[in-house]
Scaffold this active site. Structure first.
Site: not given
Ligand code: GUN
Length: 598
Positions: A83, A118
């Site tokens: 992420d 994002d």
């Molecule tokens: N982890 C939990 N929610 C989100 C999200 O909306 N975007 C991203 N990139 N990671 C997340």
């Protein structure tokens, strides 16, 4: 990169391949803090998980250098998704990193699934702001793909606004990716707004290709898993196992239990069996968090395995309904599915291996039940007669028999789901008492029954196509029920006892081809594979050129080439959009037998 192996409506078991690493979905990716992997990475291995998610923002800030491999850092050779820091921004406020910076960094550390940076749509963001943000997210998605040309996760945002969620899905879906997390749903889940989560997922999913991999970001509580996967989610990630552990809370499939509520014995678990409740409470906070966290992860993974089994045995609706009754807000989320009936129905099998188990009024809104009701019941009016065993029979199409789904045409009383359902207070016998009659008028009745089942299944009366005088039936010696249907001595249909619908034979397929207009009941395949199909090989989605839009999973179909030459017949495993959108996997199971005409 993704294919369906088994499916039960929108719920599916799939195989996802990324950079030569394969993973079976539905899958739970545990969230790992990249610099605190002990003892978690060994638990991940013990539980035989072959995917994890970690955070590239934390890695970058913590000094993990570009060019090093995140797999080496974790000591893990499975799929590592990363992420991007968006969630940290949601938690702690604005970050000073750009999308491009984070995408390049993730690529340089050899992440298997890169997530763009994002913008998180918060629940209190205005519609105008979110509209701007989803456009910016689209721009960032485009930027990430042209930068890497790789497997990039494109989160769908939209906050609480259904139209923006749909728009975000359509925009992201137009980019060259197959992987779409549903973003911004953690705050909904923290508030138990499960219905809003389901709405966000289905609004996203119904505006993406059927072959898109759907990831629910941060969907960690196992009591919600059945509904998530029923909605067609493929991947979830979770840090719930550790978050709950920090508060001395134990996850169960139906809720959460506080450690202080246990006097002595703890739930049976390989991770708890060295302790009783007192001993666990006497450990240090860190030790206890680890023990409870391992157990929580174990419970979550076990529930996921259970769900895969439910999908394999085509029992997902029963299971999800049953589970939804453990919390009123889960039940509210189950009811939300009905708002998406028009979408969900397209993926619903014509029948299931398992009977419909009545759990409450929601059962009558299940898409398979609702379809049967609208297709077979609502339009019918007529004389109602008793429940089985019948004291009366008639040839009239207007005769209805009372069932739990409403008054059903007498001719369809053995067709899914009427006979394949269990409601409380039902003890009646099967209808062998009728069918064993050998009086001439009963034979007439059965001949008519063939006509009506055929009409229900294929959309035309059989005797509008064939001369009814040339029809003969073969019936079960035990029950007297219809088994096989012959025309002029050749078998054309077999009535399946399991769902009361017909399977085609080769001769039956010839009949379909010559009496239904192209492309009705057809799957049209590339000429290149004609010979294989004629030899009885299954049809792969890759070779499907087109198909009848009304085909549903489990439908009996004929397989033809572009010139409508009959190649074979079989049972569809996908609907038309799936056959066209998937590049891998089986679309039709060929049923050609070696003694069929060729
Ligand atoms: N982890 C939990 N929610 C989100 C999200 O909306 N975007 C991203 N990139 N990671 C997340």
């Amino acid at each position: 990169m993704f294919q369906i192996l088994h499916r039960d409506g929108l719920a599916r078991i799939g195989e996802l391949e990324v950079k030569n690493r394969k993973i079976l979905t539905p899958v739970l990716l545990p969230v790992l803090h990249p610099f605190k992997i002990d003892p978690w990475i060994s638990v991940v291995k013990q539980l035989k998980l072959n995917g994890v998610i970690t955070n590239s923002y934390i890695l970058k800030k913590g000094g993990f250098q570009e060019g090093k491999d995140v797999h080496d850092l974790l000591g893990f050779s499975g799929i590592v998704m990363t992420d991007s820091g968006t969630f940290q921004e949601h938690m702690y406020g604005e970050l000073n990193v750009t999308n491009l910076e984070m995408v390049r960094y993730q690529e340089s550390i050899n992440s298997d699934i890169i997530t763009i940076r994002d913008i998180f749509s918060e629940m209190d963001h205005s519609e105008e702001k979110i509209r701007e943000d989803i456009r910016e997210n689209y721009r960032r998605g485009k930027e990430a793909i042209s930068e890497t040309g790789k497997y990039v996760a494109l989160p769908i945002q939209g906050g609480v606004y259904p139209d923006l969620r749909k728009e975000s899905a359509r925009m992201m879906g137009s980019l060259e990716s197959e992987y779409f997390p549903i973003g911004g749903i953690v705050p909904f889940m923290e508030r138990y707004m499960y219905s809003l989560v389901i709405e966000s997922i289905l609004n996203s999913k119904s505006n993406l290709k059927s072959s898109a991999v759907i990831h629910a970001f941060g969907a960690g509580h196992p009591m919600f898993f059945p509904l998530l996967f029923l909605a067609g989610v493929d991947v979830i990630d979770s840090s719930a196992y550790i978050k709950y552990a920090r508060d001395n809370r134990i996850l169960t499939e139906t809720g959460t239990a506080d450690l202080s509520g246990f006097a002595e014995e703890l739930p049976p678990s390989p991770y708890l069996d060295r302790f009783n409740a007192k001993e666990l409470l006497s450990l240090s906070q860190d030790e206890r968090t680890n023990v409870l966290g391992m157990h929580n992860l174990y419970v979550s993974v076990k529930e996921l395995e259970n769900i895969k089994q439910q999908i394999r045995s085509e029992n997902m609706w029963n299971y999800a309904e049953y589970r939804a009754h453990s919390h009123p807000l889960l039940l509210e989320a189950l009811r939300k599915f009905d708002d998406f009936y028009g979408y969900i129905e397209r993926f619903e099998p014509m029948s299931r291996k398992n009977p419909v188990f009545y759990t409450g009024e929601e059962t009558l809104k299940r898409p398979d039940v609702r379809r049967f009701i609208s297709k077979a019941i609502e339009s019918r009016q007529g004389v109602k007669i008793d429940k089985k065993p019948y004291s009366y029979y008639s040839d009239s199409p207007n005769v209805l028999v009372q069932s739990q789904f409403g008054a059903v045409p007498l001719f369809l009383d053995e067709t899914y789901p009427v006979a394949q359902s269990l409601f409380p207070g039902e003890y009646y016998e099967s209808s062998k008492d009728i069918t064993k009659f050998e009086k001439p008028e009963w034979k007439e009745f059965l001949i008519n029954k063939v006509d009506r089942i055929f009409e229900y299944q294929f959309g035309r009366k059989l005797y509008s196509i064939l001369d009814r005088d040339k029809i003969t039936l073969q019936r079960s010696k035990n029950t007297g029920k219809i088994r096989n249907v012959f025309y002029g001595g050749e078998q054309i249909l077999a009535l399946r006892a399991s769902d009361g619908l017909f399977s085609l034979t080769y001769n039956g397929s010839v009949l379909i081809r010559s009496n239904f207009h192209f492309p009705q009941h057809r799957v049209i395949v590339d000429k290149e594979v004609s010979e294989f199909i004629r030899q009885g090989k299954n049809v792969f989605a890759k070779f499907v050129e087109d198909a009848d839009i009304s085909i549903r999973p489990h439908d009996d179909v004929i397989i033809v080439d572009r010139e409508d030459n009959l190649l074979s017949y079989g049972r569809a495993t996908l609907n038309r959009e799936e056959m066209i959108e998937f590049k891998r996997g089986i679309a039709v199971k060929n049923r050609l037998k070696s003694d069929d005409a060729s």
